[in-house]
Design a protein around this motif. Structure first.
Motif, PDB file in Angstrom:
ATOM      1  N   HIS A  17     -18.418 -30.767  -1.597  1.00 25.93           N
ATOM      2  CA  HIS A  17     -18.807 -30.365  -2.954  1.00 25.93           C
ATOM      3  C   HIS A  17     -18.047 -31.183  -4.013  1.00 25.93           C
ATOM      4  N   ILE A  18     -16.760 -31.438  -3.764  1.00 26.18           N
ATOM      5  CA  ILE A  18     -15.958 -32.206  -4.722  1.00 26.18           C
ATOM      6  C   ILE A  18     -16.452 -33.655  -4.769  1.00 26.18           C
ATOM      7  N   GLN A  19     -16.652 -34.234  -3.595  1.00 27.35           N
ATOM      8  CA  GLN A  19     -17.107 -35.634  -3.536  1.00 27.35           C
ATOM      9  C   GLN A  19     -18.492 -35.783  -4.173  1.00 27.35           C
ATOM     10  N   ASN A  20     -19.420 -34.900  -3.813  1.00 27.97           N
ATOM     11  CA  ASN A  20     -20.768 -34.965  -4.382  1.00 27.97           C
ATOM     12  C   ASN A  20     -20.762 -34.655  -5.881  1.00 27.97           C
ATOM     13  N   GLY A  21     -19.937 -33.689  -6.263  1.00 28.13           N
ATOM     14  CA  GLY A  21     -19.836 -33.345  -7.685  1.00 28.13           C
ATOM     15  C   GLY A  21     -19.305 -34.497  -8.506  1.00 28.13           C
ATOM     16  N   THR A  53     -12.940 -19.795  -2.946  1.00 25.15           N
ATOM     17  CA  THR A  53     -14.408 -19.814  -2.970  1.00 25.15           C
ATOM     18  C   THR A  53     -15.043 -19.234  -1.716  1.00 25.15           C
ATOM     19  N   GLY A  54     -14.278 -19.213  -0.615  1.00 27.76           N
ATOM     20  CA  GLY A  54     -14.834 -18.752   0.649  1.00 27.76           C
ATOM     21  C   GLY A  54     -15.560 -19.871   1.411  1.00 27.76           C
ATOM     22  N   TYR A  55     -15.548 -21.096   0.885  1.00 23.43           N
ATOM     23  CA  TYR A  55     -16.168 -22.227   1.582  1.00 23.43           C
ATOM     24  C   TYR A  55     -15.214 -22.765   2.639  1.00 23.43           C
ATOM     25  N   GLN A  83     -20.667 -27.236  -6.700  1.00 24.09           N
ATOM     26  CA  GLN A  83     -19.963 -28.470  -7.053  1.00 24.09           C
ATOM     27  C   GLN A  83     -19.087 -28.262  -8.285  1.00 24.09           C
ATOM     28  N   ARG A  84     -19.639 -27.627  -9.305  1.00 27.10           N
ATOM     29  CA  ARG A  84     -18.885 -27.408 -10.543  1.00 27.10           C
ATOM     30  C   ARG A  84     -17.636 -26.571 -10.256  1.00 27.10           C
ATOM     31  N   THR A  85     -17.790 -25.498  -9.504  1.00 28.18           N
ATOM     32  CA  THR A  85     -16.655 -24.625  -9.189  1.00 28.18           C
ATOM     33  C   THR A  85     -15.566 -25.396  -8.459  1.00 28.18           C
ATOM     34  N   CYS A  86     -15.955 -26.161  -7.436  1.00 30.06           N
ATOM     35  CA  CYS A  86     -14.970 -26.908  -6.647  1.00 30.06           C
ATOM     36  C   CYS A  86     -14.307 -28.008  -7.471  1.00 30.06           C
ATOM     37  N   VAL A  87     -15.076 -28.720  -8.276  1.00 26.98           N
ATOM     38  CA  VAL A  87     -14.516 -29.783  -9.122  1.00 26.98           C
ATOM     39  C   VAL A  87     -13.545 -29.192 -10.132  1.00 26.98           C
ATOM     40  N   GLU A  88     -13.932 -28.099 -10.780  1.00 23.57           N
ATOM     41  CA  GLU A  88     -13.058 -27.490 -11.781  1.00 23.57           C
ATOM     42  C   GLU A  88     -11.765 -26.970 -11.150  1.00 23.57           C
ATOM     43  N   LEU A  89     -11.876 -26.313  -9.999  1.00 21.46           N
ATOM     44  CA  LEU A  89     -10.667 -25.804  -9.341  1.00 21.46           C
ATOM     45  C   LEU A  89      -9.754 -26.942  -8.892  1.00 21.46           C
ATOM     46  N   LYS A 100     -21.340 -31.642 -20.634  1.00 20.74           N
ATOM     47  CA  LYS A 100     -22.751 -31.506 -20.271  1.00 20.74           C
ATOM     48  C   LYS A 100     -22.963 -31.897 -18.811  1.00 20.74           C
ATOM     49  N   GLY A 101     -22.234 -32.934 -18.376  1.00 20.32           N
ATOM     50  CA  GLY A 101     -22.341 -33.377 -16.982  1.00 20.32           C
ATOM     51  C   GLY A 101     -21.857 -32.307 -16.020  1.00 20.32           C
ATOM     52  N   LEU A 102     -20.756 -31.666 -16.365  1.00 19.68           N
ATOM     53  CA  LEU A 102     -20.256 -30.567 -15.520  1.00 19.68           C
ATOM     54  C   LEU A 102     -21.272 -29.432 -15.462  1.00 19.68           C
ATOM     55  N   ASP A 103     -21.872 -29.125 -16.596  1.00 21.04           N
ATOM     56  CA  ASP A 103     -22.871 -28.061 -16.635  1.00 21.04           C
ATOM     57  C   ASP A 103     -24.106 -28.412 -15.805  1.00 21.04           C
ATOM     58  N   ALA A 104     -24.369 -29.716 -15.643  1.00 26.88           N
ATOM     59  CA  ALA A 104     -25.547 -30.155 -14.883  1.00 26.88           C
ATOM     60  C   ALA A 104     -25.319 -30.083 -13.367  1.00 26.88           C
TER      61      ALA A 104
END
Length: 195
Positions: free
Chosen positions: A176-180, A166-168, A145-151, A136-140
């Protein structure tokens, strides 16, 4: 005999007991204070800790603290001083429990992020409550952020690989990873007790 009933000696006042304890070190004097205020201390503990056994333990710890505390502090009103001591003890206990819980969640967060890939692939109801909460947290999280954390965590991609997929920019990926990760931890801390 009738006059004897009225001439009985009154029990010593709290401050008299404290003074005698300071002079003699007689623990039984503290025991008398304990008898007078056990119920009050227990009820205060129960109000804050909301658990009978934990409140009983806390009551005993508080009276153990009296053995040294009565020597250290200048006390003018024992009952109110004991009330404040009890309240502060309970608040510190709750704070340390919350910190331990947060540390435990922090230790669980990263391994659970790795398990979350399975949770997304299968029915989350099959997984432990923490994993459901993490899902649920990942979905939130925001999409980025979710894409970067999952990858990064689930697919074990490097910053460079995540940036390419991702093209970022690499700086954006790291952000995104740190904030996620921070938002995920905050979500888990906020919702852990409610689950």
């Amino acid at each position: 005999m009738f006059l004897k009933l009225f001439s009985r000696a009154k029990p010593p006042q709290d401050l008299e007991l404290i003074q005698q304890y300071r002079e003699t070190g007689d623990v039984e004097l503290v025991g008398q204070l304990f008898e007078r205020y056990t119920e009050m201390v227990y009820l205060i503990c129960l109000k804050y800790l909301k658990d009978e056994d934990e409140s009983k333990d806390a009551t005993m710890h508080i009276f153990e603290q009296l053995l040294t505390g009565l020597h250290k502090h200048e006390i003018t009103n024992f009952k109110s001083w004991l009330h404040v001591l009890t309240k502060n003890y309970c608040l510190m206990l709750l704070r340390s429990q919350k910190k331990r819980s947060a540390d435990l969640i922090d230790e669980k967060t990263l391994p659970l992020v790795e398990k979350a890939a399975l949770a997304h692939a299968t029915d989350p109801a099959d997984h432990e409550p923490e994993l459901q909460l993490l899902t649920k947290g990942l979905d939130a999280l925001s999409q980025e952020q979710r894409t970067c954390v999952e990858l990064f965590y689930l697919q074990k991609k490097s910053y460079k690989e995540v940036a390419e997929l991702t093209g970022y920019e690499i700086g954006q990926v790291k952000s995104h990873i740190q904030n996620g990760k921070r938002n995920l931890k905050n979500y888990i801390n906020k919702n852990y007790e409610q689950e």
